[in-house]
Design a protein around this motif. Sequence first.
Motif, PDB file in Angstrom:
ATOM      1  N   ASN A 167      14.876  -1.753   7.220  1.00 17.42           N
ATOM      2  CA  ASN A 167      15.876  -0.837   6.673  1.00 17.42           C
ATOM      3  C   ASN A 167      15.230   0.433   6.145  1.00 17.42           C
ATOM      4  OD1 ASN A 167      17.989  -2.477   7.276  1.00 17.42           O
ATOM      5  ND2 ASN A 167      18.153  -3.382   5.236  1.00 17.42           N
TER       6      ASN A 167
ATOM      7  N   LEU B 239      17.782   3.448   6.225  1.00 19.05           N
ATOM      8  CA  LEU B 239      19.007   2.865   5.659  1.00 19.05           C
ATOM      9  C   LEU B 239      18.847   2.590   4.176  1.00 19.05           C
ATOM     10  CD1 LEU B 239      20.035   0.212   8.334  1.00 19.05           C
ATOM     11  CD2 LEU B 239      21.104   2.399   7.879  1.00 19.05           C
ATOM     12  N   ASP B 240      17.611   2.509   3.757  1.00 18.25           N
ATOM     13  CA  ASP B 240      17.343   2.137   2.380  1.00 18.25           C
ATOM     14  C   ASP B 240      16.152   2.968   1.914  1.00 18.25           C
ATOM     15  OD1 ASP B 240      17.742   0.772   0.095  1.00 18.25           O
ATOM     16  OD2 ASP B 240      17.467  -1.237   0.941  1.00 18.25           O
TER      17      ASP B 240
ATOM     18  N   GLU C 108      20.275  12.184   1.380  1.00 22.63           N
ATOM     19  CA  GLU C 108      21.125  11.322   2.201  1.00 22.63           C
ATOM     20  C   GLU C 108      21.477  12.016   3.514  1.00 22.63           C
ATOM     21  OE1 GLU C 108      21.641   8.040   1.407  1.00 22.63           O
ATOM     22  OE2 GLU C 108      22.207   8.286   3.503  1.00 22.63           O
TER      23      GLU C 108
ATOM     24  N   THR D 278      20.635  10.744   7.207  1.00 19.38           N
ATOM     25  CA  THR D 278      21.697  10.582   8.213  1.00 19.38           C
ATOM     26  C   THR D 278      21.288  11.272   9.509  1.00 19.38           C
ATOM     27  OG1 THR D 278      23.357  10.489   6.489  1.00 19.38           O
ATOM     28  CG2 THR D 278      24.126  11.044   8.678  1.00 19.38           C
TER      29      THR D 278
ATOM     30  N   ARG E  74      18.617   9.277  11.310  1.00 21.59           N
ATOM     31  CA  ARG E  74      19.153   8.114  12.015  1.00 21.59           C
ATOM     32  C   ARG E  74      19.911   8.538  13.259  1.00 21.59           C
ATOM     33  NH1 ARG E  74      20.843   6.360   6.654  1.00 21.59           N
ATOM     34  NH2 ARG E  74      22.958   6.967   7.184  1.00 21.59           N
ATOM     35  N   ARG E  75      20.662   9.604  13.101  1.00 22.26           N
ATOM     36  CA  ARG E  75      21.490  10.072  14.204  1.00 22.26           C
ATOM     37  C   ARG E  75      20.623  10.484  15.395  1.00 22.26           C
ATOM     38  NH1 ARG E  75      26.481  14.236  14.141  1.00 22.26           N
ATOM     39  NH2 ARG E  75      27.067  13.022  12.349  1.00 22.26           N
TER      40      ARG E  75
ATOM     41  N   ILE F 143      28.030  11.469  19.003  1.00 25.56           N
ATOM     42  CA  ILE F 143      27.412  12.254  17.939  1.00 25.56           C
ATOM     43  C   ILE F 143      25.920  12.485  18.196  1.00 25.56           C
ATOM     44  CG2 ILE F 143      29.036  11.546  16.133  1.00 25.56           C
ATOM     45  CD1 ILE F 143      26.855   9.560  15.195  1.00 25.56           C
TER      46      ILE F 143
END
Lengths: 960, 243
Positions: B61, B66-67, B86, B90, B93-94, B122
């Motif tokens: 994660n 994610l963490d 954040e 994001t 990750r994207r 996306i």
Amino acid sequence: MNALDRKLFRDLWHMRGQVLAIAAVIMGGVATMVMSLSTYDSLVTTRDRFYGEYRLADVFASLKRAPEPVAARLAAVPGVERLETRVTAGVKLEVAGFSDPITGQILSLPDVGEAQLNRLYFKRGRTVQPWSTDEVVLSDTFADVHHLQPGDTLAAIIRGKRKKLTVVGVAVSPEYVYQIAPGAMFPDFKRYGVLWMGRNALGIAYDMKGAFNQASLTLARGANEQDVIDRVDAILADYGGTGAYGRRDQFSNRFLSEELKQLRTMATVFPAIFLGVAAFLLNVVLSRLIALQREQIAILKAFGYSYAAIGAHYVKMVLLMALLGVAAGVALGAWFGQGLSHVYSETTFRFPYLDYRLQPGTVLIALAVSALAAVSGTLVSVMRAVRLPPAEGMRPEMPASYRTSLVERLGLQRWLAAPSRMILRHIGRRPLKSLLTVLGIACACGLMMVGNYQKGAIDFMVDVQFRQASREDLALAFIDPTSGRALHELAALPGVEFVEGYRDVPAILRFGQYRHRAALFGMVANRTAVQSFYATIGEFILFYNLVATVLAGAIGFGVVYNSARIALSERGRELASLRVLGFTRGEIAYILLGELALLTLAAIPVGFLVGVGLVGILVVAFQSELYRLPLILTPENYAMGASVVIVSALLSGQALLRRGRRFGRTGGPRDPLHAAGRAGRRRRNHARAAYRDRGGGRQDPCARALPRVGPGRRLRAAHRPQGGRCRRRRPGSRSDRTGAFGRTRSAHPRPGPGPGQRRAGGARGGAGQRARRRRRGTAGAAGARPRGIPATVEFRLRPGAGYRTQRGNPCPRGGAGRAIFGPGGPLRSGKRARGSRQHRAAAARRRGRDRAGEGAGCGARPARAARKRRGGSGRPAPARDRQPREPGRRGGSAVHRRGEDRDRLESDSRPLGRRPPDRGQGARGRAGRLYENLGARRRGAAGARHRRFHVAASGVGTAG
Amino acid sequence: MMARMPEAHADAVFVARGLTKIYRMGEVEVQALRGIDLTLNRGELVVLLGPSGSGKSTLLNILGGLDAPSGGEVYYLDHKLTGASEAELTRFRREHVGFVFQFYNLIPSLTARENVAAVTEIAASPMRPEEALRLVGLGNRLDHFPAQLSGGEQQRVAIARAVAKNPAVLLCDEPTGALDSATGVVVLEVLEKVNRELGTLTVLITHNVGIAGMADRVIRLSDGQIADIRENAEKKPAHELAW
């Protein structure tokens, strides 16, 4: 449409019940808002247009008598634009065929040229001829109720002289939009009329030739009304002026303004309640949805969806629900609005035209307010979704924290069983939510009371006005003040018991800068007045009752149903676990519905308070100088309020129970918010297709379902029920529920989950896999069923076996029954749940007859034979192998046993071989319910050889 | 987010130094990671092995953004992940990470194709959803809903969804945990194929030692620490695995 939007629509579709319930509440708010605002707009537009086109005066001045030249002095007052004088007088009218006394107001029309002010809109006929002496124009309300047309005649008592008048026209005047006799509470079109007559004729009749007793004037732009009024009063003081007044104080206009004010109040108070409740409901539903979709939210975030995108997704969802409500609300509101406008134009306000118009602005306001309420109600939930850290979302939610309830802390726990404690703790876990639920339900009760309160209040007013205050049987009005001797003369008339005289004068009350024209005084009261009064307002009351019932019902059902669905969603798994532990269906229903019932009961007294409060608000908001409704609530009001709540709760409870039936069958209900929807349907179709591919459901369902008589032989057509005709039934239809065979579903065995039915904890895999397993006799949950748990068998009897169908009709060509078989033979058989009404009735019918086909005896012998054949001892199986006996079996209610039976049947009858698909595809006529059984084929229909029962054909076998 | 990565191999994709993670569950503190130093290279297939509670998922994660760790640093290429906002995580990750989870975590209301499309819509330069599903052998199940797919098929959809955006890193958290061994092998074959054909750094969490054979490197975690790192001299093809 992107993938998220697709998810959005599917989610909405899956929880459509709740979406509709919320939309219904929003609809209620929007409907009241649209109804009130659109009616308001229509009335205002119409009023302004009518006043403008027909030149309603700005200031009116009444006086005793002034010579015409005074008019010139009045016209010369600075600020006066146009002035017109006229003669007006009270008149008594007589219409052929109507014996009640009629009073009226007669006004003059100029003989030369058209009236400049307060012009008439002619609906029929024409104006009076110049210098005519007997022509009159009637107000349309009066003409309509008496069916008077131009050319008809009526009589008038003018200054004591009876005069015959000819109607030449029927008209509407901007001065008499609200046509009410002075001093009356409500219009009475039958007993009060307005007439217009030529000025010359009227002047002669009333000794007003060359004089006038009323002046109307319009103001120049920028003129000060009060200033003009003061000057006019000063001039008319010498001529018996009773004080000029502006349009604001004009009687008809004032009523109209008050009514418009009430509409505005209605457009704010009611929608505020509805939208508040809707916001709460949305909050509850969305919180739950977001809790259920934690993982989905987390996964979307894991793949890089921004927080804003997630937030927008849920906001869109909320807005769509609101939009649905707004759309329905606008439609309903427009319909109500038209109805209300119609009621207004028919009963109270007389406009020559009433254009009902729904302004785009009204729709926009409704949309904006609803959206605002919806979004603000769900903001917290949406923010929770937005803020949910993705890693946390992947982990299962922490178990909810409970604590002992207040009742238990008070030391009363020993009076409470575990289910009751669960109810109390669940309510106590989220006190705010419980409180808001109570408040929401209470609002339904309150709204119902508001809708019905008017009748009680009006009854009270009528009682006070007509029975307590105005106790006279006859009222007499004099045109001029008369000497007190008249009272004695009247008292001397035969039949007169008591006479009371009064005198009324107009007055202006002044306090500091404020001034107020006191209401005029006068009464016309008798029984007929009361009746006509009710006739007039009856339609109004009916209309409001209808609106209130629809709306209160919507709000009540919306709140109760949503609370119930959420409770089921939140606690489904927990309750299903209890069911597995041996709790009965009734006990589970108690836990689930007990909470609902408790909240509903708590909501009723709160609802009464809300009702009283709302009525109080409305009384204050609606009160005017003209009248004030008293705050009177009758027991009927309270009863109506409570009943709407109770009915909503019962309906919701029933809807919930229907859903809850899945308990115990699947090890857990499908989560209501996760209903399979289209996915489920596709899956089912897929499974059905696979079933058909395997050869199921293709030929004549009777032929397929009919059991065999010995190896390879089919039953003759003569043995088919109803001559072999096979009735098709849609599963779930009424006939399926009640059954051609029996009354309840539980009375006959239902196959296990059909193809495509979801089975939590059952075998995974596609339909093909399931079909393979089923062929091996290990399908689905039954595959996991331990050997030795009984299977259900249906059997059929030959004619003459003394058997009746489950409806009690003698079965001439055989019958059917059911036995539950354990490993060592039948444990129990019977067609109905023992103890049920049907069972008792059937037993009574059979008494005294050959008891061959009855009850437990039915299966005992074949079972023993079967056991022997299998090499057993013939004795029943040891107790531990038998049907597990749940507590309810011993002494529980019939309902419970029925439910229990069905559960067992549902889970146990799975290996009964081929059977019609669960839904839609196969016919399940009488014969269709006899399922061929693998075991039966194997053992060559053991029951067929059974001598006593003459079982012509049978599907017999055990699962083991 | 730009930062200098500590000295490491030129092919290094992830570099973690002294990673710690402490969870607070009510009043109890759980130390999930106790100082992890780790380098993961381009194109590798790494298996993170360890019993339940050893910190595998926490590490994954954190690597996937994610963490956030309680202490230490993580770099992805030249981006420092620790301390990133954040919005930055994001975006990370994207653009760069694909996830596969034990319980597939498909969106039940979307079909296979739509589940993949949810991600490709996306992403910057994705494959077509159909292409990704064909890659995992589900070209004929495009319009099935998750409920109509078997466990193995669902997991393959999840893999297609993860690889469809052409990520640099594929992080799989017990992808075969919920599957029987035959289906598990099919899923592993797909992962192997993706790793081989697309050159995606694939990190695979498992507590199943049998799977370790297919990895380039096996990192064993125990009690929040790295117990040992072993390089497989000879990788076994997935279809030869059994457990």
